[in-house]
Write a protein that holds these residues in place. Sequence first.
Motif, PDB file in Angstrom:
ATOM      1  N   MET A 470       0.833  -1.193   0.000  1.00 28.60           N
ATOM      2  CA  MET A 470       0.000   0.000   0.000  1.00 28.60           C
ATOM      3  C   MET A 470       0.876   1.254   0.000  1.00 28.60           C
ATOM      4  N   PRO A 471       0.381   2.361  -0.535  1.00 28.40           N
ATOM      5  CA  PRO A 471       1.163   3.605  -0.510  1.00 28.40           C
ATOM      6  C   PRO A 471       1.272   4.146   0.923  1.00 28.40           C
ATOM      7  N   TYR A 472       2.332   4.893   1.170  1.00 34.51           N
ATOM      8  CA  TYR A 472       2.437   5.671   2.401  1.00 34.51           C
ATOM      9  C   TYR A 472       2.712   7.123   2.028  1.00 34.51           C
ATOM     10  N   THR A 473       2.233   8.033   2.870  1.00 39.49           N
ATOM     11  CA  THR A 473       2.448   9.455   2.647  1.00 39.49           C
ATOM     12  C   THR A 473       3.625   9.933   3.492  1.00 39.49           C
ATOM     13  N   LEU A 504      16.037   4.013  12.248  1.00 39.46           N
ATOM     14  CA  LEU A 504      15.364   4.125  13.546  1.00 39.46           C
ATOM     15  C   LEU A 504      14.732   5.486  13.797  1.00 39.46           C
ATOM     16  N   ILE A 505      14.993   6.498  12.972  1.00 41.09           N
ATOM     17  CA  ILE A 505      14.499   7.848  13.239  1.00 41.09           C
ATOM     18  C   ILE A 505      13.005   7.963  12.934  1.00 41.09           C
ATOM     19  N   PHE A 506      12.575   7.376  11.824  1.00 38.24           N
ATOM     20  CA  PHE A 506      11.173   7.429  11.400  1.00 38.24           C
ATOM     21  C   PHE A 506      10.660   6.012  11.183  1.00 38.24           C
ATOM     22  N   THR A 507       9.354   5.904  11.052  1.00 38.84           N
ATOM     23  CA  THR A 507       8.733   4.643  10.672  1.00 38.84           C
ATOM     24  C   THR A 507       7.442   4.969   9.938  1.00 38.84           C
ATOM     25  N   VAL A 508       6.730   3.962   9.499  1.00 39.53           N
ATOM     26  CA  VAL A 508       5.417   4.142   8.888  1.00 39.53           C
ATOM     27  C   VAL A 508       4.374   3.708   9.899  1.00 39.53           C
ATOM     28  N   GLY A 509       3.440   4.589  10.210  1.00 37.94           N
ATOM     29  CA  GLY A 509       2.434   4.277  11.217  1.00 37.94           C
ATOM     30  C   GLY A 509       1.268   5.238  11.137  1.00 37.94           C
ATOM     31  N   THR A 510       0.664   5.509  12.294  1.00 38.57           N
ATOM     32  CA  THR A 510      -0.498   6.395  12.393  1.00 38.57           C
ATOM     33  C   THR A 510      -0.103   7.678  13.107  1.00 38.57           C
ATOM     34  N   SER A 511      -0.414   8.817  12.523  1.00 38.22           N
ATOM     35  CA  SER A 511      -0.073  10.110  13.113  1.00 38.22           C
ATOM     36  C   SER A 511      -1.030  10.440  14.244  1.00 38.22           C
ATOM     37  N   SER A 512      -0.477  10.764  15.423  1.00 39.21           N
ATOM     38  CA  SER A 512      -1.335  11.157  16.540  1.00 39.21           C
ATOM     39  C   SER A 512      -1.820  12.589  16.374  1.00 39.21           C
ATOM     40  N   THR A 513      -1.218  13.339  15.465  1.00 40.30           N
ATOM     41  CA  THR A 513      -1.655  14.716  15.226  1.00 40.30           C
ATOM     42  C   THR A 513      -2.881  14.759  14.334  1.00 40.30           C
ATOM     43  N   THR A 514      -2.860  13.962  13.273  1.00 35.34           N
ATOM     44  CA  THR A 514      -3.953  14.002  12.301  1.00 35.34           C
ATOM     45  C   THR A 514      -4.815  12.757  12.309  1.00 35.34           C
ATOM     46  N   GLU A 516      -4.024  10.247  10.637  1.00 33.66           N
ATOM     47  CA  GLU A 516      -3.793   9.607   9.340  1.00 33.66           C
ATOM     48  C   GLU A 516      -2.943   8.358   9.522  1.00 33.66           C
ATOM     49  N   SER A 517      -3.352   7.270   8.904  1.00 36.74           N
ATOM     50  CA  SER A 517      -2.585   6.036   8.932  1.00 36.74           C
ATOM     51  C   SER A 517      -1.762   5.929   7.654  1.00 36.74           C
ATOM     52  N   ASN A 518      -0.838   4.969   7.651  1.00 36.59           N
ATOM     53  CA  ASN A 518       0.025   4.756   6.487  1.00 36.59           C
ATOM     54  C   ASN A 518       0.772   6.036   6.118  1.00 36.59           C
ATOM     55  N   THR A 519       1.398   6.635   7.117  1.00 38.87           N
ATOM     56  CA  THR A 519       2.157   7.852   6.890  1.00 38.87           C
ATOM     57  C   THR A 519       3.465   7.791   7.672  1.00 38.87           C
ATOM     58  N   VAL A 520       4.457   8.570   7.283  1.00 36.21           N
ATOM     59  CA  VAL A 520       5.752   8.564   7.954  1.00 36.21           C
ATOM     60  C   VAL A 520       5.638   9.364   9.249  1.00 36.21           C
TER      61      VAL A 520
END
Length: 565
Positions: A470-473, A504-514, A516-520
């Motif tokens: 699936m795409p990620y943003t 280890l700095i970033f991952t693909v997951g769900t943003s607690s701000t927005t 939005e899932s499938n995002t960095v």
Amino acid sequence: MAAAPSGLSAPVPGGASPGAVAVWEWQDEFGKWRPYQGSVCSYIEQSFQASQQKGKRLGPGPANNSIPLGHADAMLAPYVIDISSLMQFRQDTGTMRAVRRHLFPQDSAAGQGVIWEWQNDEGGWSPYEMNVCVFLEQAYSSGHQHVDLGPLGYNYDINLISQVQTNKTTLYRRSIQRRLDTPYPVTAATGPLHTSTACSCQQCLLNSGTGPITTRYRHSINLPSSSGVPQVSSRTTAVSSSGLGFVPYNKPALSGSRSTSRLNTLGAWALPQPASMGGPSTGGPSTGQPISNGVSVPNLPVAMPKSSKVNQALAGWWKSLMATVMDPAAAASTEPELVVSKYLEELQDAPPDEDCIICMEKLASPSGYSDAYECKTIRPETVGRLAKCQHTFHLLCVLAMYTNGNKDGSLQCPSCKAIYGEKTGTQPKGKMEVSTFPRSLPGHEDCGTIKIVYHISRGIQGPEHPNPGMPYTARGFPRYCYLPDNEKGKKVLELLKVAWKRRLIFTVGTSSTTGESNTVVWNEIHHKTEMDSNLSGHGYPDPNYLDNVLAELAAQGVTEDCLRP
């Protein structure tokens, strides 16, 4: 207690609560409470009442005192609420946050399913705590045009006609909205009702937004006490892979000592926020099994999907396919059975009279994953001990845990979080740029500044990500971060370079701000993204930040040892 604005009622005193609804909330990284979605609250309340009816007390208790949130929302599968300690625990990262339960009148916003939300910097909507929702709905229903959230601890004026929130100090404006959702669950429980302004009941005093928040590590932050809704610029918003975002600094860490195999914990937790919901949390002291820095983690079952025989066959097919394009030696070093045998020693004597904290079955009994995982070399009843920390588990449970993880050849003890091998993450491809300039950061006037710029573009998720194919943003990139250009800042920079190389700095997951899932998203190594101020809590001055981020890097296995030739 501050008086309510004219025309709005003060909280109802404690006592019997006929027609009350129960709202469960989590405490965000700024110490403010956010409600779970009504449907999730209904599941939590049902489980909570069932445990009360069985006579379970609020305190250390057995594993069936826990509430797996994945049963209410599949997006929350990694998260468990422990009723004993009123804590939420993310089982794959060890992140903890507290939760609280409040009762509101059935005719309030909570009982009607009305949610008031503010617009965050990325265009999404974040819910106010339920006290504020009830207060705003009461004012809205009474025909008020303006209300002041000061009595509730927020430094904001609200215009209910134009639906705009204004910071009384900075005059920064945000949009707000009123939304209908699932009503919160009706309960026959007794206790104080909450209707509008800040309540003086013991629970509110203990769990107010200004109280302590506990996380896995000690931090420091300089937020004004009047700070309510965080105001973070879109390019500096920081969100962890656990969906928590920046952990609050200047909050006391948990402490405790190991006593029994069952651990008592209180602390603070983190939950991801799907787009349709808020997230969870509470704070308090803790006793329990310590991590290396004295922070405790509850012994909750490590909930992993029990794969079917078909899934195992597909996994084997994928492994064979990858072996054709990988270095055969590298592929062999990550074979699950070899990794387990490398770091755990099989017990020859009778296992201790304890539970395996992965499956929560007795160590003397077969692994709880024996019906889902087949292994020719590991029997379901075999027990092993990790070499460094000496914690004991079913070998098949460790195999299942590793198989459901990143499969990078490393293991992390689910009890104390000790890392075996070199931990790598799931950060997408990108670029890290570093430069320096002579201007000083607040609190570091004796040196210049190191600027880090992270570049990551949108793409397609790989097999290590939540939804392969699936795409990620990648929102808010490039992201700019700042360190003092002194000896300790340079050391942090070199360790951040190691963490970047290890993904280890970033991952693909769900943003607690927005939501939005499938995002960095950020991955629990916090960065300072403001240079000239600390309005968001992600800037300077912060005298403890460098020590804190060194502790977070160490928790990911990135230490000074990594810099030695």
